[in-house]
Design a protein around this motif. Structure first.
Motif, PDB file in Angstrom:
ATOM      1  N   LEU A 106       0.839  -1.190   0.000  1.00 53.32           N
ATOM      2  CA  LEU A 106       0.000   0.000   0.000  1.00 53.32           C
ATOM      3  C   LEU A 106       0.879   1.247   0.000  1.00 53.32           C
ATOM      4  N   PRO A 107       0.420   2.314  -0.641  1.00 51.76           N
ATOM      5  CA  PRO A 107       1.250   3.516  -0.757  1.00 51.76           C
ATOM      6  C   PRO A 107       1.350   4.289   0.551  1.00 51.76           C
ATOM      7  N   HIS A 108       2.295   5.228   0.583  1.00 51.54           N
ATOM      8  CA  HIS A 108       2.447   6.143   1.709  1.00 51.54           C
ATOM      9  C   HIS A 108       1.205   7.027   1.792  1.00 51.54           C
ATOM     10  N   ARG A 109       0.800   7.374   3.001  1.00 52.36           N
ATOM     11  CA  ARG A 109      -0.432   8.149   3.176  1.00 52.36           C
ATOM     12  C   ARG A 109      -0.348   9.539   2.551  1.00 52.36           C
ATOM     13  N   LYS A 110       0.862  10.032   2.262  1.00 52.29           N
ATOM     14  CA  LYS A 110       1.011  11.351   1.651  1.00 52.29           C
ATOM     15  C   LYS A 110       1.099  11.293   0.129  1.00 52.29           C
ATOM     16  N   ASN A 111       1.057  10.095  -0.438  1.00 52.25           N
ATOM     17  CA  ASN A 111       1.081   9.987  -1.893  1.00 52.25           C
ATOM     18  C   ASN A 111      -0.142  10.665  -2.502  1.00 52.25           C
ATOM     19  N   LYS A 112       0.093  11.434  -3.569  1.00 50.69           N
ATOM     20  CA  LYS A 112      -1.006  12.146  -4.209  1.00 50.69           C
ATOM     21  C   LYS A 112      -1.867  11.224  -5.057  1.00 50.69           C
ATOM     22  N   TYR A 113      -1.249  10.195  -5.625  1.00 49.83           N
ATOM     23  CA  TYR A 113      -1.987   9.335  -6.555  1.00 49.83           C
ATOM     24  C   TYR A 113      -2.026   7.914  -6.018  1.00 49.83           C
ATOM     25  N   THR A 114      -3.221   7.431  -5.719  1.00 44.79           N
ATOM     26  CA  THR A 114      -3.361   6.094  -5.134  1.00 44.79           C
ATOM     27  C   THR A 114      -4.388   5.235  -5.859  1.00 44.79           C
ATOM     28  N   ASP A 115      -5.030   5.769  -6.913  1.00 45.87           N
ATOM     29  CA  ASP A 115      -6.092   5.025  -7.594  1.00 45.87           C
ATOM     30  C   ASP A 115      -5.590   3.768  -8.293  1.00 45.87           C
ATOM     31  N   TYR A 116      -4.278   3.682  -8.547  1.00 45.82           N
ATOM     32  CA  TYR A 116      -3.761   2.553  -9.314  1.00 45.82           C
ATOM     33  C   TYR A 116      -4.025   1.221  -8.638  1.00 45.82           C
ATOM     34  N   ILE A 117      -4.184   1.209  -7.315  1.00 41.71           N
ATOM     35  CA  ILE A 117      -4.474  -0.052  -6.640  1.00 41.71           C
ATOM     36  C   ILE A 117      -5.905  -0.104  -6.127  1.00 41.71           C
ATOM     37  N   TYR A 118      -6.470   1.028  -5.698  1.00 31.00           N
ATOM     38  CA  TYR A 118      -7.784   0.981  -5.073  1.00 31.00           C
ATOM     39  C   TYR A 118      -8.903   0.739  -6.063  1.00 31.00           C
ATOM     40  N   LYS A 119      -8.799   1.281  -7.274  1.00 34.29           N
ATOM     41  CA  LYS A 119      -9.859   1.021  -8.261  1.00 34.29           C
ATOM     42  C   LYS A 119      -9.909  -0.452  -8.664  1.00 34.29           C
ATOM     43  N   PRO A 120      -8.762  -1.083  -8.970  1.00 29.98           N
ATOM     44  CA  PRO A 120      -8.811  -2.527  -9.233  1.00 29.98           C
ATOM     45  C   PRO A 120      -9.314  -3.335  -8.035  1.00 29.98           C
ATOM     46  N   LEU A 121      -8.966  -2.925  -6.801  1.00 30.08           N
ATOM     47  CA  LEU A 121      -9.482  -3.616  -5.620  1.00 30.08           C
ATOM     48  C   LEU A 121     -10.998  -3.495  -5.553  1.00 30.08           C
ATOM     49  N   PHE A 122     -11.502  -2.302  -5.775  1.00 30.66           N
ATOM     50  CA  PHE A 122     -12.948  -2.092  -5.768  1.00 30.66           C
ATOM     51  C   PHE A 122     -13.623  -2.996  -6.799  1.00 30.66           C
ATOM     52  N   LEU A 123     -13.051  -3.065  -8.003  1.00 31.94           N
ATOM     53  CA  LEU A 123     -13.624  -3.911  -9.047  1.00 31.94           C
ATOM     54  C   LEU A 123     -13.545  -5.390  -8.680  1.00 31.94           C
ATOM     55  N   ALA A 124     -12.445  -5.792  -8.044  1.00 29.31           N
ATOM     56  CA  ALA A 124     -12.285  -7.186  -7.636  1.00 29.31           C
ATOM     57  C   ALA A 124     -13.347  -7.575  -6.616  1.00 29.31           C
ATOM     58  N   LEU A 125     -13.594  -6.711  -5.643  1.00 32.59           N
ATOM     59  CA  LEU A 125     -14.613  -6.991  -4.636  1.00 32.59           C
ATOM     60  C   LEU A 125     -16.004  -7.001  -5.259  1.00 32.59           C
ATOM     61  N   GLN A 126     -16.229  -6.071  -6.177  1.00 32.73           N
ATOM     62  CA  GLN A 126     -17.514  -6.008  -6.866  1.00 32.73           C
ATOM     63  C   GLN A 126     -17.772  -7.288  -7.666  1.00 32.73           C
ATOM     64  N   ASN A 127     -16.771  -7.741  -8.428  1.00 33.17           N
ATOM     65  CA  ASN A 127     -16.925  -8.955  -9.227  1.00 33.17           C
ATOM     66  C   ASN A 127     -17.106 -10.181  -8.341  1.00 33.17           C
ATOM     67  N   TRP A 128     -16.374 -10.218  -7.224  1.00 32.96           N
ATOM     68  CA  TRP A 128     -16.480 -11.356  -6.314  1.00 32.96           C
ATOM     69  C   TRP A 128     -17.890 -11.444  -5.745  1.00 32.96           C
ATOM     70  N   CYS A 129     -18.438 -10.310  -5.317  1.00 28.36           N
ATOM     71  CA  CYS A 129     -19.792 -10.297  -4.765  1.00 28.36           C
ATOM     72  C   CYS A 129     -20.824 -10.689  -5.827  1.00 28.36           C
ATOM     73  N   LYS A 130     -20.625 -10.231  -7.055  1.00 30.18           N
ATOM     74  CA  LYS A 130     -21.556 -10.552  -8.135  1.00 30.18           C
ATOM     75  C   LYS A 130     -21.553 -12.060  -8.416  1.00 30.18           C
ATOM     76  N   GLU A 131     -20.366 -12.647  -8.435  1.00 29.02           N
ATOM     77  CA  GLU A 131     -20.265 -14.090  -8.667  1.00 29.02           C
ATOM     78  C   GLU A 131     -20.919 -14.877  -7.532  1.00 29.02           C
ATOM     79  N   ARG A 132     -20.682 -14.452  -6.294  1.00 34.02           N
ATOM     80  CA  ARG A 132     -21.293 -15.130  -5.144  1.00 34.02           C
ATOM     81  C   ARG A 132     -22.819 -15.044  -5.224  1.00 34.02           C
ATOM     82  N   GLN A 133     -23.309 -13.884  -5.602  1.00 31.62           N
ATOM     83  CA  GLN A 133     -24.759 -13.697  -5.695  1.00 31.62           C
ATOM     84  C   GLN A 133     -25.339 -14.596  -6.777  1.00 31.62           C
TER      85      GLN A 133
END
Length: 241
Positions: A106-133
């Protein structure tokens, strides 16, 4: 069409900046080869760092371009699934514990740009929940939970890379988990715990569980190599079991 043109020009602009930074890095490398000075080496690292950060921004803009301009739901779903697979984010659920594995620190809390990991994580959780459903399986929701962040550092690299836990950005990870699995992420409903291990690569593990499961769970894992900066012990990894 005007908005589309603007988006394309912005992508091209950022791509040009990345190219310029790489060209600058190549020039600095040539100077470093001649002088072998620590100053030129520092400049080379700075150039590559800037190029990397701009490349992350370029990826973000390309991702947004695709998601904004793809009107076929099936193509958009396929693209999101491909993003998750490219980033190699894995989500598992066993014994009432949710585990997510991220292929980066995970990036340093002062990093200006952090979407490179959080957006894919969000999509991964979304896809996982959709598959479970779709499979009729349980999607866990925790009313009072603990999330454990396990930061695994490549043991072949210098130990000075290991950061203080209070310098690690966690908010957006908690927000992503809260979107799907938490009643609330307030202090009354969620405890957070950070620990560091040495392993074969840089990565981050997230474990989300009911708060009363956590004491027994963490005690079982001390023999796997949970460490502090001052007492590094190689680790073998974690499972939800």
């Amino acid at each position: 069409m005007e908005q589309l043109e603007h988006q394309l020009l912005e992508v091209q602009r950022v791509a040009g900046v990345v190219q310029d930074k790489l060209a600058e890095a190549q020039s600095v490398k040539t100077l470093y080869n001649r002088s072998a000075s620590s100053f030129q080496y520092g400049r080379l690292l700075d150039c590559m760092m800037e190029a990397s950060e701009r490349a992350e921004c370029l990826t973000d803009r390309l991702r947004r371009f695709i998601l904004r301009n793809t009107f076929s739901s099936s193509l958009k779903e396929e693209y999101c699934l491909n993003l998750v697979q490219i980033h190699k984010i894995r989500v598992e659920y066993e014994d009432c514990i949710l585990k997510a594995e991220l292929p980066v620190l995970l990036p340093h809390r002062k990093n200006k740009y952090t979407d490179y990991i959080y957006k894919p994580l969000f999509l991964a959780l979304q896809n996982w929940c959709k598959e479970r459903q779709q499979q009729g399986k349980e999607i866990p929701v925790y009313e009072r939970a603990t999330v454990c962040f396990i930061h695994e550092y490549d043991k072949k690299l210098p130990g000075s890379r290991i950061r203080d836990h209070d310098n690690i950005e966690e908010k957006q990870v908690v927000d992503a988990l809260g979107m799907y699995f938490l009643v609330s992420d307030s202090g009354l409903h969620l405890d957070t715990y950070h620990t560091t291990i040495l392993g074969e690569r840089d990565c981050t593990f997230l474990f989300l569980m009911e708060y009363n499961q956590f004491p027994k769970w963490i005690c079982k894992r001390y023999h796997l190599g949970i460490i502090s900066k001052n007492h590094p012990i190689p680790a073998t990894g974690f499972s939800t079991g």
